[in-house]
Design a protein around this motif. Structure first.
Motif, mmCIF file in Angstrom:
data_model
loop_
_atom_site.group_PDB
_atom_site.id
_atom_site.type_symbol
_atom_site.label_atom_id
_atom_site.label_comp_id
_atom_site.label_asym_id
_atom_site.label_seq_id
_atom_site.Cartn_x
_atom_site.Cartn_y
_atom_site.Cartn_z
ATOM 1 N N ALA A 109 -14.046 -8.349 7.425
ATOM 2 C CA ALA A 109 -12.892 -8.395 6.510
ATOM 3 C C ALA A 109 -12.219 -9.756 6.466
ATOM 4 C CB ALA A 109 -11.868 -7.341 6.949
ATOM 5 N N ASP A 110 -11.808 -10.137 5.263
ATOM 6 C CA ASP A 110 -10.984 -11.338 5.079
ATOM 7 C C ASP A 110 -9.516 -10.907 5.096
ATOM 8 O OD1 ASP A 110 -12.887 -13.415 4.822
ATOM 9 O OD2 ASP A 110 -13.455 -12.588 2.862
ATOM 10 N N PRO A 111 -8.614 -11.877 5.300
ATOM 11 C CA PRO A 111 -7.188 -11.513 5.283
ATOM 12 C C PRO A 111 -6.836 -10.775 3.995
ATOM 13 C CG PRO A 111 -7.467 -13.763 6.076
ATOM 14 C CD PRO A 111 -8.827 -13.299 5.627
ATOM 15 N N GLY A 112 -6.116 -9.660 4.149
ATOM 16 C CA GLY A 112 -5.714 -8.878 2.972
ATOM 17 C C GLY A 112 -6.681 -7.752 2.635
ATOM 18 N N ASP A 113 -7.893 -7.783 3.195
ATOM 19 C CA ASP A 113 -8.816 -6.659 3.003
ATOM 20 C C ASP A 113 -8.280 -5.433 3.753
ATOM 21 O OD1 ASP A 113 -10.541 -8.115 1.460
ATOM 22 O OD2 ASP A 113 -12.009 -8.486 3.039
ATOM 23 N N ALA A 114 -8.937 -4.297 3.555
ATOM 24 C CA ALA A 114 -8.397 -3.058 4.138
ATOM 25 C C ALA A 114 -9.479 -2.249 4.850
ATOM 26 C CB ALA A 114 -7.756 -2.212 3.040
ATOM 27 N N ILE A 115 -9.035 -1.425 5.803
ATOM 28 C CA ILE A 115 -9.908 -0.427 6.428
ATOM 29 C C ILE A 115 -9.245 0.939 6.236
ATOM 30 C CG2 ILE A 115 -11.097 -1.801 8.182
ATOM 31 C CD1 ILE A 115 -8.764 -0.721 10.071
ATOM 32 N N LEU A 116 -10.068 1.949 6.078
ATOM 33 C CA LEU A 116 -9.520 3.302 5.940
ATOM 34 C C LEU A 116 -9.511 3.976 7.294
ATOM 35 C CD1 LEU A 116 -11.199 2.891 2.931
ATOM 36 C CD2 LEU A 116 -9.700 4.861 2.664
ATOM 37 N N VAL A 117 -8.359 4.516 7.663
ATOM 38 C CA VAL A 117 -8.257 5.161 8.985
ATOM 39 C C VAL A 117 -7.736 6.590 8.828
ATOM 40 C CG1 VAL A 117 -7.764 2.949 10.117
ATOM 41 C CG2 VAL A 117 -5.879 4.443 9.503
ATOM 42 N N PRO A 118 -8.194 7.488 9.717
ATOM 43 C CA PRO A 118 -7.740 8.880 9.608
ATOM 44 C C PRO A 118 -6.262 9.028 9.959
ATOM 45 C CG PRO A 118 -9.122 8.575 11.569
ATOM 46 C CD PRO A 118 -9.133 7.283 10.838
ATOM 47 N N GLN A 119 -5.661 10.050 9.347
ATOM 48 C CA GLN A 119 -4.255 10.373 9.644
ATOM 49 C C GLN A 119 -4.149 11.881 9.826
ATOM 50 O OE1 GLN A 119 -1.655 10.227 6.268
ATOM 51 N NE2 GLN A 119 0.171 9.880 7.501
ATOM 52 N N PRO A 120 -3.708 12.395 10.974
ATOM 53 C CA PRO A 120 -3.207 11.667 12.133
ATOM 54 C C PRO A 120 -4.343 11.084 12.980
ATOM 55 C CG PRO A 120 -3.165 14.026 12.577
ATOM 56 C CD PRO A 120 -3.625 13.861 11.160
#
Ligand SMILES: Cc1ncc(COP(=O)(O)O)c(C=O)c1O
Length: 391
Positions: A109-120
């Motif tokens: 990832a570059d700065p500003g990119d995103a990862i999807l994480v589970p919640q909770p």
């Protein structure tokens, strides 16, 4: 003076202020959040551990970006026992899964990119992402007689700058494993959008019952670039040793490219010390005596919990498939934090409020099933009495 990525709210929250004050007053506390395995009364192979750490080969320096080959072969052996064949070159040793996450985020990832994480889920993801200048996009897990990934919601949250989907298997604190059909969908999303899958399997050995619908390990996935993280902190209940790893798998060309780039990241740090790398095979073996003790503790606390929670109680527990935690569901007549503060102040019992793990609604407390039996029993009695008194 400081980077904006460290602009965290640094003050203590209301619950930690309360606990600090109770400790200052010398109030005895029953800690139902205890999940440090070195403080839960388990019998470790002390002699074996000391011997493993006193290896004379540690006096010579033979750096390898991935970590010592003999150590990686022992990790490959761990997966071979699960029917998964890996080349030691697919394994990178690190000092924690946190460090492995950072390597992977830097790779993808570059700065500003995103990862999807589970919640909770695990509260550290926000920090790990922020420290690597990337954003977190939460995707929901929903509860319906057990936890599942809300795949349609996840699909809607995919955006152009999403670089990876993260799963925790089983998740902390929901104790839910990824199912085969969920993995099929996740890999298809990743393939279609050039994203990677990152699977945190630190609790994978702590399953309460077999289930053929479950993914055995993500380390076997080859349909998309996949990183599988684990380590000794949970497998052998040795968090103080600071030994973890990332297994890389995927389509051949992508895998080759990822390994070559990751090698340079790892070579820049050369993280794991020689004594620990040399000790890894033996430390990994100690799991065979530790895991049965932990599973016995988790099961017996869960049984006790169920015996105390009669059907008509205003409090019940959610389904748990594995891991070290149980989630209590209680009336949302107060916020989770207010319940936790009241239990600490009035009853001397420590629990995690659900918001610590980013539950999307109130009414959840998380307790550790690793807690020693007598503490768990008395703490539970006080929680039930408090809730009965309040409703
Ligand atoms: C989901 C999850 N991953 C990783 C860790 C910690 O692993 P490590 O000690 O290797 O950083 C924890 C610790 O509680 C955890 O809950």
């Amino acid at each position: 003076m400081f980077s904006s990525r460290t602009n965290w709210p640094l003050g203590p929250n209301r619950l930690s202020l309360e606990i600090e004050e109770l400790r200052r007053q010398g109030v005895p506390l029953l800690d139902l959040t205890e999940s440090n395995p070195t403080r839960c009364g388990f019998a470790f192979d002390r002699q074996g551990i000391f011997e493993a750490l006193a290896n004379s080969h540690a006096l010579s320096y033979t750096p390898d970006p991935r970590g010592l080959l003999s150590a990686r072969q022992a990790v490959a052996g761990y997966y071979a026992e699960r029917g998964i064949t890996l080349d030691a070159a697919q394994i990178f040793l690190t000092t924690s899964t946190s460090e492995a996450y950072s390597y992977i985020f830097r790779l993808l990832a570059d700065p500003g990119d995103a990862i999807l994480v589970p919640q909770p889920s695990y509260p550290l993801f926000d920090f790990l992402a922020g420290l690597n200048d990337i954003r977190v996009i939460a995707y929901p897990l929903f509860y319906d007689h057990g936890w599942q990934i809300d795949l349609p919601a996840l699909r809607k949250r995919l955006e152009a700058r999403a670089r990876a989907i993260l799963v925790v298997h089983p998740n902390n604190p929901t104790g839910s494993f990824v199912r085969r059909e969920e993995l099929g969908e996740l890999l298809a999303f990743c393939q279609r959008r050039d994203m990677a899958l990152v699977a945190d399997e630190v609790f994978a050995d702590y399953s309460l019952a077999a289930d053929s619908q479950r993914v055995v390990s993500h380390a076997a996935a080859t349909e998309a670039l996949t990183f599988t993280l684990s380590g000794l902190s949970k497998i052998s209940a040795l968090p103080q040793m600071k030994v973890a790893w990332a297994v890389v798998n995927g389509p051949a060309q992508l895998l080759r490219d990822a390994l070559a780039r990751l090698e340079i990241i790892a070579d820049t740090y050369l993280s794991l010390s020689a004594p620990l790398a040399l000790a890894l095979p033996k430390l990994l073996e100690t799991r065979r005596a530790l895991q049965p003790q932990i599973l016995e503790r988790v099961r017996s606390n869960l049984q006790l919990l169920d015996a105390r929670l009669r059907a008509n109680q205003p409090i019940n527990r959610l389904e748990v498939e594995g891991g070290w935690y149980a989630i209590l569901r209680l009336p949302s007549i107060r916020t989770d934090e207010d319940w936790a503060i009241e239990l600490a102040r009035q009853d001397g019992v420590l629990v995690h409020p659900g918001h610590f793990f980013d539950f999307s609604s109130e009414g959840h407390l998380v307790i550790s099933l690793m807690t020693e039996r007598a503490v768990f029993e008395e703490g539970l009695r006080r929680i039930l009495a408090r809730v009965a008194h309040c409703v």
